[in-house]
Design an enzyme around this catalytic site. Structure first.
Site, PDB file in Angstrom:
ATOM      1  N   CYS A 197       0.851  -1.185   0.000  1.00  0.00           N
ATOM      2  CA  CYS A 197       0.000   0.000   0.000  1.00  0.00           C
ATOM      3  C   CYS A 197       0.887   1.235   0.000  1.00  0.00           C
ATOM      4  O   CYS A 197       1.907   1.262   0.695  1.00  0.00           O
ATOM      5  CB  CYS A 197      -0.879  -0.034   1.259  1.00  0.00           C
ATOM      6  SG  CYS A 197      -1.978   1.367   1.425  1.00  0.00           S
ATOM      7  N   HIS A 226      -9.238  -3.641  -2.421  1.00  0.00           N
ATOM      8  CA  HIS A 226      -8.261  -2.950  -1.576  1.00  0.00           C
ATOM      9  C   HIS A 226      -8.606  -1.459  -1.499  1.00  0.00           C
ATOM     10  O   HIS A 226      -8.606  -0.869  -0.413  1.00  0.00           O
ATOM     11  CB  HIS A 226      -6.855  -3.167  -2.164  1.00  0.00           C
ATOM     12  CG  HIS A 226      -5.754  -2.457  -1.439  1.00  0.00           C
ATOM     13  ND1 HIS A 226      -4.767  -3.127  -0.762  1.00  0.00           N
ATOM     14  CD2 HIS A 226      -5.469  -1.137  -1.311  1.00  0.00           C
ATOM     15  CE1 HIS A 226      -3.914  -2.236  -0.228  1.00  0.00           C
ATOM     16  NE2 HIS A 226      -4.325  -1.031  -0.563  1.00  0.00           N
ATOM     17  N   GLU A 227      -8.916  -0.861  -2.653  1.00  0.00           N
ATOM     18  CA  GLU A 227      -9.218   0.580  -2.677  1.00  0.00           C
ATOM     19  C   GLU A 227     -10.572   0.887  -2.028  1.00  0.00           C
ATOM     20  O   GLU A 227     -10.705   1.902  -1.335  1.00  0.00           O
ATOM     21  CB  GLU A 227      -9.161   1.119  -4.112  1.00  0.00           C
ATOM     22  CG  GLU A 227      -7.797   0.993  -4.775  1.00  0.00           C
ATOM     23  CD  GLU A 227      -6.633   1.485  -3.927  1.00  0.00           C
ATOM     24  OE1 GLU A 227      -6.783   2.504  -3.219  1.00  0.00           O
ATOM     25  OE2 GLU A 227      -5.578   0.840  -3.962  1.00  0.00           O
ATOM     26  N   HIS A 236     -10.217   1.209   1.565  1.00  0.00           N
ATOM     27  CA  HIS A 236      -9.716   2.515   2.011  1.00  0.00           C
ATOM     28  C   HIS A 236     -10.849   3.504   2.259  1.00  0.00           C
ATOM     29  O   HIS A 236     -10.785   4.276   3.221  1.00  0.00           O
ATOM     30  CB  HIS A 236      -8.749   3.125   0.985  1.00  0.00           C
ATOM     31  CG  HIS A 236      -7.341   2.683   1.139  1.00  0.00           C
ATOM     32  ND1 HIS A 236      -6.629   2.816   2.316  1.00  0.00           N
ATOM     33  CD2 HIS A 236      -6.485   2.107   0.266  1.00  0.00           C
ATOM     34  CE1 HIS A 236      -5.413   2.349   2.153  1.00  0.00           C
ATOM     35  NE2 HIS A 236      -5.289   1.900   0.911  1.00  0.00           N
TER      36      HIS A 236
END
Length: 187
Positions: free
Chosen positions: A114, A157-158, A161
């Site tokens: 990351c 993954h994004e 966030h």
């Protein structure tokens, strides 16, 4: 232009907050943010520009990583099989949501990294191997895409966030390399 200096690192409280929904029509500032995020990813994958501006290579970036608590992500995923290096997926996604997913899970053999984490975090990060994602593009048009394997992992993954979740939250703390039977490893 976004550089590594603009990216906040783990420990910053913005990375742990659920980001705010974005309303339409988009203002110019939000449009520019999306375009700049995508440009950063493209620049970070260009060896000359990455070296010139000291950029770490990335395939995804979320607004909270820029200390902006908005539900906007950018992904630029190169096709490693294609010599022209045309991306498999290159998009700015506003208010993205996983609307369906497979029971089967997958993880990357080398784990995940990351841009907001400056250390190696060993362990498998199990995620859904297939997802259907809806989002709005920069023109405010509704989009729906189906992704599998690596692109699915990048987008999840994004999206994590913008929900205040870090990739290492998914790693089994007691046994980082232990996986359930339904998880395939992508090399």
């Amino acid at each position: 232009m976004i550089t590594m200096n603009d990216i906040i690192r783990e420990g910053n409280p913005t990375l742990r907050l659920p980001a705010e929904e974005i309303t339409f029509p988009l203002d110019e500032e939000t449009k520019k943010l999306g375009q700049d995020m995508l440009e950063f990813l493209q620049n970070s994958q260009d060896p000359e520009l990455a070296e010139k501006y000291q950029l770490r290579a990335g395939v995804g970036l979320a607004a909270p990583q820029l200390d902006i608590s908005k539900r906007i992500i950018a992904v630029h995923i190169p096709d490693m099989e294609d010599e022209t290096n045309e991306p498999i997926l290159s998009a700015v996604m506003i208010n993205p949501k996983v609307v369906s997913h497979s029971v089967q899970s997958a993880c990357l053999a080398e784990g995940e990294g990351c841009l907001s984490v400056d250390r190696e975090v060993p362990g498998y990060v199990p995620r859904h191997s297939r997802v259907t994602v809806t989002y709005l593009d920069l023109n405010g048009e509704q989009q729906k895409i189906r992704l599998k394997n690596y692109p699915a992992i990048v987008v999840q993954h994004e999206i994590d966030h913008i929900n205040g979740i870090m990739f290492y939250d998914h790693i089994n703390q007691d046994a980082p390399f232990k996986l359930d039977d339904n998880v395939s490893i992508i090399s």
